[in-house]
Design a protein around this motif. Structure first.
Motif, PDB file in Angstrom:
ATOM      1  N   MET B 281       0.828  -1.215   0.000  1.00 28.22           N
ATOM      2  CA  MET B 281       0.000   0.000   0.000  1.00 28.22           C
ATOM      3  C   MET B 281       0.866   1.271   0.000  1.00 28.22           C
ATOM      4  N   GLY B 282       2.171   1.090  -0.098  1.00 26.35           N
ATOM      5  CA  GLY B 282       3.049   2.255  -0.156  1.00 26.35           C
ATOM      6  C   GLY B 282       3.563   2.722   1.203  1.00 26.35           C
ATOM      7  N   PHE B 283       3.306   1.973   2.257  1.00 29.86           N
ATOM      8  CA  PHE B 283       3.832   2.367   3.574  1.00 29.86           C
ATOM      9  C   PHE B 283       5.325   2.080   3.662  1.00 29.86           C
ATOM     10  N   GLU B 284       6.036   2.913   4.378  1.00 30.48           N
ATOM     11  CA  GLU B 284       7.434   2.651   4.726  1.00 30.48           C
ATOM     12  C   GLU B 284       7.458   2.037   6.126  1.00 30.48           C
ATOM     13  N   LEU B 285       8.197   0.949   6.268  1.00 32.23           N
ATOM     14  CA  LEU B 285       8.204   0.229   7.549  1.00 32.23           C
ATOM     15  C   LEU B 285       9.624  -0.031   8.006  1.00 32.23           C
ATOM     16  N   THR B 286       9.837  -0.024   9.313  1.00 33.24           N
ATOM     17  CA  THR B 286      11.083  -0.586   9.833  1.00 33.24           C
ATOM     18  C   THR B 286      10.945  -2.106   9.769  1.00 33.24           C
ATOM     19  N   ASP B 287      12.073  -2.812   9.882  1.00 29.37           N
ATOM     20  CA  ASP B 287      12.002  -4.279   9.910  1.00 29.37           C
ATOM     21  C   ASP B 287      11.684  -4.731  11.341  1.00 29.37           C
ATOM     22  N   SER B 288      10.443  -4.494  11.746  1.00 32.43           N
ATOM     23  CA  SER B 288      10.095  -4.773  13.148  1.00 32.43           C
ATOM     24  C   SER B 288      10.164  -6.258  13.442  1.00 32.43           C
ATOM     25  N   ARG B 289      10.794  -6.573  14.559  1.00 31.49           N
ATOM     26  CA  ARG B 289      10.846  -7.961  15.022  1.00 31.49           C
ATOM     27  C   ARG B 289      10.004  -8.123  16.276  1.00 31.49           C
ATOM     28  N   ALA B 290       9.190  -7.120  16.587  1.00 35.18           N
ATOM     29  CA  ALA B 290       8.334  -7.178  17.778  1.00 35.18           C
ATOM     30  C   ALA B 290       6.915  -7.597  17.370  1.00 35.18           C
ATOM     31  N   ASN B 291       5.941  -7.449  18.266  1.00 33.58           N
ATOM     32  CA  ASN B 291       4.559  -7.761  17.900  1.00 33.58           C
ATOM     33  C   ASN B 291       3.817  -6.487  17.485  1.00 33.58           C
ATOM     34  N   PHE B 292       4.554  -5.571  16.883  1.00 36.26           N
ATOM     35  CA  PHE B 292       3.936  -4.349  16.357  1.00 36.26           C
ATOM     36  C   PHE B 292       4.701  -3.920  15.114  1.00 36.26           C
ATOM     37  N   PRO B 298       4.433   7.975   2.913  1.00 34.32           N
ATOM     38  CA  PRO B 298       5.046   9.214   2.399  1.00 34.32           C
ATOM     39  C   PRO B 298       4.012  10.243   1.963  1.00 34.32           C
ATOM     40  N   LYS B 299       2.784   9.805   1.645  1.00 33.70           N
ATOM     41  CA  LYS B 299       1.784  10.744   1.139  1.00 33.70           C
ATOM     42  C   LYS B 299       0.807  11.259   2.191  1.00 33.70           C
ATOM     43  N   TYR B 300       0.716  10.573   3.326  1.00 34.61           N
ATOM     44  CA  TYR B 300      -0.341  10.946   4.271  1.00 34.61           C
ATOM     45  C   TYR B 300       0.237  11.270   5.643  1.00 34.61           C
ATOM     46  N   SER B 301      -0.382  12.223   6.301  1.00 34.28           N
ATOM     47  CA  SER B 301       0.069  12.599   7.640  1.00 34.28           C
ATOM     48  C   SER B 301      -0.304  11.507   8.650  1.00 34.28           C
ATOM     49  N   GLY B 302       0.639  11.220   9.553  1.00 34.89           N
ATOM     50  CA  GLY B 302       0.384  10.208  10.581  1.00 34.89           C
ATOM     51  C   GLY B 302      -0.805  10.587  11.443  1.00 34.89           C
ATOM     52  N   ASP B 304      -3.397  12.440  10.667  1.00 34.59           N
ATOM     53  CA  ASP B 304      -4.666  12.277   9.959  1.00 34.59           C
ATOM     54  C   ASP B 304      -5.065  10.807   9.880  1.00 34.59           C
ATOM     55  N   LEU B 305      -4.083   9.966   9.584  1.00 31.27           N
ATOM     56  CA  LEU B 305      -4.364   8.524   9.523  1.00 31.27           C
ATOM     57  C   LEU B 305      -4.871   8.020  10.882  1.00 31.27           C
ATOM     58  N   PHE B 306      -4.175   8.423  11.914  1.00 31.95           N
ATOM     59  CA  PHE B 306      -4.543   8.019  13.273  1.00 31.95           C
ATOM     60  C   PHE B 306      -5.988   8.418  13.589  1.00 31.95           C
ATOM     61  N   GLU B 307      -6.306   9.658  13.251  1.00 38.08           N
ATOM     62  CA  GLU B 307      -7.649  10.150  13.603  1.00 38.08           C
ATOM     63  C   GLU B 307      -8.738   9.512  12.757  1.00 38.08           C
ATOM     64  N   PHE B 308      -8.405   9.277  11.488  1.00 35.22           N
ATOM     65  CA  PHE B 308      -9.364   8.580  10.635  1.00 35.22           C
ATOM     66  C   PHE B 308      -9.644   7.178  11.193  1.00 35.22           C
ATOM     67  N   LEU B 309      -8.577   6.456  11.525  1.00 37.78           N
ATOM     68  CA  LEU B 309      -8.739   5.083  12.015  1.00 37.78           C
ATOM     69  C   LEU B 309      -9.541   5.055  13.313  1.00 37.78           C
ATOM     70  N   LYS B 310      -9.284   6.032  14.154  1.00 35.55           N
ATOM     71  CA  LYS B 310      -9.991   6.066  15.427  1.00 35.55           C
ATOM     72  C   LYS B 310     -11.499   6.222  15.201  1.00 35.55           C
ATOM     73  N   LYS B 311     -11.846   7.050  14.193  1.00 37.70           N
ATOM     74  CA  LYS B 311     -13.276   7.209  13.860  1.00 37.70           C
ATOM     75  C   LYS B 311     -13.883   5.892  13.375  1.00 37.70           C
ATOM     76  N   GLN B 312     -13.055   5.078  12.748  1.00 36.29           N
ATOM     77  CA  GLN B 312     -13.510   3.747  12.295  1.00 36.29           C
ATOM     78  C   GLN B 312     -13.445   2.726  13.434  1.00 36.29           C
ATOM     79  N   LYS B 313     -13.196   3.193  14.632  1.00 30.89           N
ATOM     80  CA  LYS B 313     -13.028   2.335  15.815  1.00 30.89           C
ATOM     81  C   LYS B 313     -11.846   1.371  15.677  1.00 30.89           C
ATOM     82  N   GLU B 325       7.286  12.046  13.805  1.00 34.02           N
ATOM     83  CA  GLU B 325       6.057  12.838  13.636  1.00 34.02           C
ATOM     84  C   GLU B 325       4.991  12.097  12.846  1.00 34.02           C
ATOM     85  N   ASP B 326       5.401  11.347  11.819  1.00 29.90           N
ATOM     86  CA  ASP B 326       4.398  10.747  10.938  1.00 29.90           C
ATOM     87  C   ASP B 326       4.232   9.247  11.131  1.00 29.90           C
ATOM     88  N   TYR B 327       4.872   8.741  12.143  1.00 27.75           N
ATOM     89  CA  TYR B 327       4.823   7.288  12.342  1.00 27.75           C
ATOM     90  C   TYR B 327       3.621   6.854  13.189  1.00 27.75           C
TER      91      TYR B 327
END
Lengths: 352, 352
Positions: B281-292, B298-302, B304-313, B325-327
């Motif tokens: 989907m175009g996300f940049e990710l660290t190579d997380s080895r945790a459970n997160f 690169p195109k969307y503010s963190g 805004d994404l956070f707040e949108f998702l919260k509205k979707q519960k 800032e955008d993570y």
């Protein structure tokens, strides 16, 4: 010595009363001889296992609300912790930072010194009078805070509320903590004074009158300002101190007022009967209003009595420390447990 | 201002991730999506109510022994506390008293700063490199102690054990704490180094890989000397921190190695699949080895994404703080939860 050892905080470890694993008559750590309210068992059986994978509610709302309702205060006036030791320790950390010595009695709950040392808070112990009573005038000089249990431990002596108020009124520039672990067995709580004095914190516990030492729940009642400072410190320290079972079972225990009061009455009756029995055997007793008795015998050494009883698998508490060298602290158990104790004591006296 | 307010310890309260009471897709506090081991349910159902009136075993023997057996160490090498926050906080209090600054990464678990402030321990934050990696050389200068999570949070990046060892080896005059809350999802634990370095403490938790955030159990593994110092501090603070249910249920959870490993594998598989989906989907990710997962687009503010998702519960974690800032940090839930998240993210992107 390793280099890093220099910088380790060394403390005098508190030695808790023994927790024997074998079957004994356990009258050494002031536990309640009766089980928690029946609702607690039900709550455990019905515990939602899926909920355990989630963090508990950091605000501990279900438990805070139950306590607020029980005491007729607002939830903003209630702080909860992992036993009253956690609550008291958090109070020391939060409120006793003036650099001036805090005051507490010389014969009292032994943790006060330990926390003061741990947090590097200076302190002065005020000697109880020759009858082991707190002298309110001792707490008038300038200080960094005041704490005392009421009833005091291990003496069991209850300070009447007008004297408690006098100490609070004379210390309005510092925080005064009244540690009421045993007050339900004793008399009026300083909670009545909370609206009048904004420097007062009252701390209580589920470990004694509510039969839940194993669940580790304590609480403070004060004004919303002081409670907010405590919560700020707690959230910094560990946001989730109360686990899910403590929250749910704690709330259930508080809701059952009838069970609580019946439980108290049984223990108070056993205590008063036990006082007479012990006096009849020649023991000297304070007028304990807690769920324990503080006794010595003019003819027998406290240490010898303690060791004899332990051999009989009857555990009581003995310190051998200054001013209380010959005293034993005996938890009020069931009537049957007390009879076992009396039989053993009579045997000891007959053999000597 | 009241006189006593001057002497109150003021702290910047840590703001924990939200614990919504309503039904949501909860991917914000790194809980395990699966319930605890089946033995835990049984232990709760069979809990001896009468035992709750008694204080728990202050040595936490049943739980300490289970952990010692699981890790092949002696019980004297195990310390347990009320979640790893309690264990870590106790480590700060006990070991970081030199007056010199302790070192930890700039982007890391936010509690380290809070505990340092709470206990008045000076600290220096060492900047992660531009790929959010810990640079071992940053930890070579003289300091008062070192702590870092491995994998680090919230980046999820795992530091290979030879680099962890390098940091420990360069700091033998101070205590080094490796905070391994997420190591079971990641790779080798620093526990292998305990016999070789007497300044090493490894801290782990039941809140993530063992699905028991609600029970509040954390632990430290080290050599018997450092564990003894921790226990001395703990006993001074509160002898009975672990309640009876935490002891019994904790021990049951540790005994079921098969369930534990199966649970881990499911989460690791979901994580690796989710990484691919998000990258697609175009996300940049660290190579997380945790459970997160630690992601930004690169195109969307963190925010805004956070707040949108919260509205979707759908709850994820967002800080908006410097360098990140955008993570977003997204807990690895069940496959179904992740699909709900992806559907929402795709919808967001289509609409913009």
């Amino acid at each position: 010595m390793k280099a890093f050892e220099k910088n380790i905080r060394k403390v005098e470890p508190y030695v808790p009363g023994e927790q024997p694993q074998e079957q004994v008559v356990k009258l050494n750590t002031n536990e309640n001889p009766y089980p928690p309210a029946p609702g607690v068992a039900k709550a455990l059986e019905e515990m939602d296992l899926g909920r355990l994978r989630l963090y508990p509610d950091p605000t501990a709302e279900v438990l805070v609300d139950a306590l607020a309702e029980f005491y007729g205060v607002s939830p903003e006036q209630v702080f909860v912790g992992v036993g009253s030791d956690d609550v008291l320790s958090m109070c020391f950390l939060t409120f006793f930072n003036s650099g001036k010595p805090i005051f507490f009695p010389d014969v009292t709950y032994s943790f006060y010194k330990v926390w003061a040392d741990l947090y590097r808070i200076p302190y002065e112990c005020k000697a109880l009078d020759e009858d082991f009573r707190i002298r309110k005038e001792d707490y008038y000089p300038e200080n960094g805070g005041v704490i005392f249990p009421n009833p005091n431990a291990p003496t069991g002596i209850y300070l009447e509320l007008d004297q408690v108020e006098d100490i609070i009124a004379h210390n309005q520039d510092v925080v005064v903590i009244v540690d009421e672990a045993y007050v339900d067995f004793a008399g009026r709580s300083a909670m009545e004074l909370i609206d009048r004095y904004d420097n007062l914190i009252v701390v209580q516990t589920f470990s004694k009158a509510r039969s839940m030492a194993g669940m580790r729940v304590g609480y403070a009642i004060s004004n919303p300002e002081l409670i907010r400072y405590l919560n700020d410190a707690k959230y910094s320290f560990n946001s989730y101190t109360m686990n899910q079972t403590a929250l749910i079972c704690g709330a259930e225990a508080v809701k059952d007022r009838a069970y609580f009061e019946e439980n108290l009455q049984k223990i108070i009756q056993t205590r008063e009967w036990a006082k007479k029995e012990l006096a009849g055997m020649g023991f000297e007793l304070t007028d304990s209003r807690a769920n324990f008795l503080f006794v010595r015998h003019p003819k027998y050494s406290g240490k010898d009595l303690f060791e004899f009883l332990k051999k009989q698998k009857i555990y009581v508490r003995f310190w051998g420390s200054k001013r209380i060298e010959d005293y034993l602290r005996i938890t009020v158990g069931t009537r049957e447990e007390m009879e076992t104790l009396f039989t053993a004591l009579k045997k000891y006296m007959e053999e000597r």
